[in-house]
Design a protein around this motif. Structure first.
Motif, PDB file in Angstrom:
ATOM      1  N   THR A  27       0.990   8.419  10.160  1.00  0.00           N
ATOM      2  CA  THR A  27       1.549   7.453   9.219  1.00  0.00           C
ATOM      3  C   THR A  27       2.400   8.137   8.163  1.00  0.00           C
ATOM      4  OG1 THR A  27      -0.369   6.013   9.558  1.00  0.00           O
ATOM      5  CG2 THR A  27       0.977   5.614   7.596  1.00  0.00           C
ATOM      6  N   GLU A  28       1.879   9.192   7.568  1.00  0.00           N
ATOM      7  CA  GLU A  28       2.623   9.905   6.531  1.00  0.00           C
ATOM      8  C   GLU A  28       3.920  10.476   7.097  1.00  0.00           C
ATOM      9  OE1 GLU A  28       4.094  11.634   3.214  1.00  0.00           O
ATOM     10  OE2 GLU A  28       2.510  10.117   3.376  1.00  0.00           O
TER      11      GLU A  28
ATOM     12  N   GLN B   9       0.803  -1.216   0.000  1.00  0.00           N
ATOM     13  CA  GLN B   9       0.000   0.000   0.000  1.00  0.00           C
ATOM     14  C   GLN B   9       0.843   1.277   0.000  1.00  0.00           C
ATOM     15  OE1 GLN B   9      -3.210  -0.149   2.993  1.00  0.00           O
ATOM     16  NE2 GLN B   9      -2.767  -2.344   3.242  1.00  0.00           N
ATOM     17  N   ASP B  10       2.150   1.142   0.154  1.00  0.00           N
ATOM     18  CA  ASP B  10       2.993   2.339   0.174  1.00  0.00           C
ATOM     19  C   ASP B  10       4.373   2.001  -0.373  1.00  0.00           C
ATOM     20  OD1 ASP B  10       3.146   5.268   1.573  1.00  0.00           O
ATOM     21  OD2 ASP B  10       5.077   4.232   1.669  1.00  0.00           O
TER      22      ASP B  10
ATOM     23  N   VAL C  13       0.699   1.855   8.480  1.00  0.00           N
ATOM     24  CA  VAL C  13      -0.004   1.819   7.193  1.00  0.00           C
ATOM     25  C   VAL C  13      -1.337   1.100   7.332  1.00  0.00           C
ATOM     26  CG1 VAL C  13       0.072   0.823   4.874  1.00  0.00           C
ATOM     27  CG2 VAL C  13       2.066   2.043   5.778  1.00  0.00           C
TER      28      VAL C  13
ATOM     29  N   LEU D 121       6.453   7.557   7.681  1.00  0.00           N
ATOM     30  CA  LEU D 121       7.010   7.018   6.439  1.00  0.00           C
ATOM     31  C   LEU D 121       7.983   8.005   5.792  1.00  0.00           C
ATOM     32  CD1 LEU D 121       3.738   5.480   4.966  1.00  0.00           C
ATOM     33  CD2 LEU D 121       5.662   4.216   5.934  1.00  0.00           C
TER      34      LEU D 121
ATOM     35  N   ARG E 178       7.241   3.502  -0.045  1.00  0.00           N
ATOM     36  CA  ARG E 178       8.358   3.686   0.881  1.00  0.00           C
ATOM     37  C   ARG E 178       8.515   2.473   1.792  1.00  0.00           C
ATOM     38  NH1 ARG E 178       5.747   9.376   2.419  1.00  0.00           N
ATOM     39  NH2 ARG E 178       3.989   7.926   2.212  1.00  0.00           N
TER      40      ARG E 178
END
Length: 543
Positions: free
Chosen positions: A506-507, A456-457, A498, A510, A459
């Protein structure tokens, strides 16, 4: 005379703050299966923030335990005197089940609820050492079913009975452990304490232990060298016939912090003990006890971060500088938000390990494997962050934070302990490697845990790819053990955020912890992050 001493621009005392209002803690409690205990956690949190409970913590820390080796007549007694406040803290903790109570509770999530309770009972951490060991001793003691049948109900009892007498006659008991010796430290196999078998099935122990915390416990697990090798033994302070066991307290340790807890040096001079498990299998027998106290180290460090953050948030909401409240200053918001991100990630990972523990004790093979590799790495990384976090929280107060009255020096002195207790950083990092070597399947369980969120991300995905490459390279593994443990922990934290975290937290995690857009100190977050919800989640609340 003019009034020259008008007090203003000082934050009021932080009282009636409920640590159970922490969103990240209560969200984790629900997610890990302990939602049924939320009311109990909230009630204990409300008690924790009262002026009375905070006063108990201050007195227990200030008035350190006193060792009495002999009574007034010259009889050897080896007793430790505690401030009455210490006993109030112990009584409250045990009444609320912070000790071994989950072992007597069949409800799924019992160990998670206990973890959350430990996370909101914050007046003073030293007394939680015997609480933790009483929790951890139960699975090891079960290697001797006869002893477990007698003593497990007393270990799980919610009655605190500090009077020194035959353990089996008491309404509740506490436990400790004696493992390390001065020549070995973490290398417990280097211990020289000797255990000689007796005709009646007991053993006689002779030797010296370098660190025995909470030496006024009723029973202890002790490592000693039996004829077939290092073995685990059950040793009571008072023998079944009412006589005092030959367990002498040589001295109390003069420690940096953790002053309320009487860490001791012990001499066994012909002490009587009983075998737990098989001869020569001492480490294998006691390892689950070590794992559980390691869990408490991770939980304790996460609690330290939330506590320091709460105090810093409170102070900066009331303190003005250059005409504005500190909390409104852009750079201070950067610092506080950075600290909040670390505290949230630490709490989520520590509580995930509590959930894995709860499932593991119920026989879940996958969670057992995940905990085997995850707990060692989590203990390493979370505890490693606690000291710098406490220092930054103290700095938010300026000079006020350096004064003992603020409580921040005590928080700072406690912070390194969790990283040292039950294996310092190197030991925890190497145990992460040991998990991979002895249980290779746990590596794939770890990546299974990370793979879904990683999709899902990008990074997190890049971090997981790099981590797999690290683990696949056998060269210099031991040399890189700390980096490996760190990256495993960061990967687990990123995956949890996440999957379950607040979007702003979360942002920020990360972008900074995984993508590297951050300096080497707190307060170096990049511009453009949404800090308002991060700080809102960290606001102190009553209730």
């Amino acid at each position: 005379m003019p009034d020259t001493h008008v007090v203003f621009n000082q934050a009021p005392p932080l009282l009636d703050y409920n640590p159970a209002t922490s969103p990240v803690l209560m969200e984790a409690l629900e997610r890990e299966g302990g939602v049924w205990g939320a009311d109990e956690v909230f009630a204990l949190g409300a008690l924790s923030g009262t002026e009375q409970a905070q006063r108990w913590g201050e007195l227990a820390d200030r008035n350190a335990p006193i060792l009495h080796t002999h009574d007034r007549y010259g009889h050897r007694i080896d007793e430790i005197e505690y401030d009455p406040a210490y006993h109030e803290l112990m009584r409250t903790a045990i009444a609320h089940g912070l000790h071994a109570a989950p072992w007597a509770d069949d409800r799924p999530g019992a160990h998670v609820v206990r973890a959350a309770k430990n996370g909101v009972w914050t007046p003073e951490p030293g007394h939680l050492c015997p609480i933790s060991m009483t929790y951890a001793v139960v699975p090891a003691l079960r290697y001797n079913p006869e002893l477990a049948e007698i003593y497990e109900p007393l270990l799980t009892s919610r009655v605190y009975d500090p009077v020194l007498r035959v353990p089996a006659t008491k309404s509740g008991i506490t436990a400790g452990m004696s493992m390390t010796e001065k020549q070995g430290g973490s290398d417990v196999r280097a211990g020289t304490t000797a255990a000689v078998p007796n005709a009646d099935g007991s053993y006689t122990l002779t030797g010296h232990k370098w660190f025995t915390s909470a030496a006024m416990g009723d029973v202890f697990l002790v490592l000693a060298q039996a004829p077939s090798g290092l073995s685990c033994f059950f040793l009571p302070r008072i023998l079944p016939d009412g006589t005092r066991n030959r367990m002498m307290i040589a001295r109390l340790k003069d420690k940096l912090g953790n002053h309320a807890n009487a860490s001791s040096e012990i001499e066994y001079d012909g002490a009587t003990a009983w075998l737990v498990g098989e001869e020569g299998r001492g480490v294998a027998t006691i390892i689950e006890m070590v794992n559980l106290t390691r869990l408490d180290c991770a939980l304790g460090s996460a609690t330290s971060m939330r506590t320091g953050l709460a105090r810093a948030m409170h102070h900066t909401q009331y303190r003005k500088a250059f005409g504005a409240y500190l909390i409104d200053a852009p750079l201070m918001r950067n610092v506080l938000a950075d600290m909040a991100i670390e505290a949230e990630a630490a709490t989520m990972l520590a509580m995930r390990m509590a959930g894995a523990t709860d499932a593991a004790v119920r026989g879940d093979v996958r969670e057992t494997m995940f905990r085997r590799i995850g707990l060692a790495a989590a203990k390493y990384w979370i505890c490693k962050q606690a000291t710098a976090h406490a220092a930054e929280a103290m700095e938010c107060f300026g000079g006020n934070g350096y004064a003992e009255e603020s409580g921040m020096p005590r928080l700072y002195r406690e912070a390194p302990l969790m990283g040292i207790w039950e294996g310092s950083g190197n030991v925890s990092a190497l145990d992460t490697l040991r998990a991979m070597a002895t249980r290779p399947d746990c590596v794939e369980v770890l990546f299974d845990e990370l793979s879904g969120p990683a999709g899902q991300d990008p990074r997190l995905a890049a971090h997981v790819v790099a981590l797999r490459a690290q683990l696949a390279d056998p060269a210099t593994l031991e040399y890189r053990a700390r980096r490996i443990a760190e990256d495993i922990a960061l990967g687990m934290q990123g995956a949890l955020l996440v999957a379950h975290g607040h979007p702003a937290v979360t942002e920020a995690f990360l972008a900074t912890r995984l993508a590297g857009d951050r300096g080497g100190a707190y307060g170096t977050l990049p511009a453009g992050l949404d800090l308002a919800p991060i700080l809102e989640r960290a606001m102190v609340k009553g209730g």
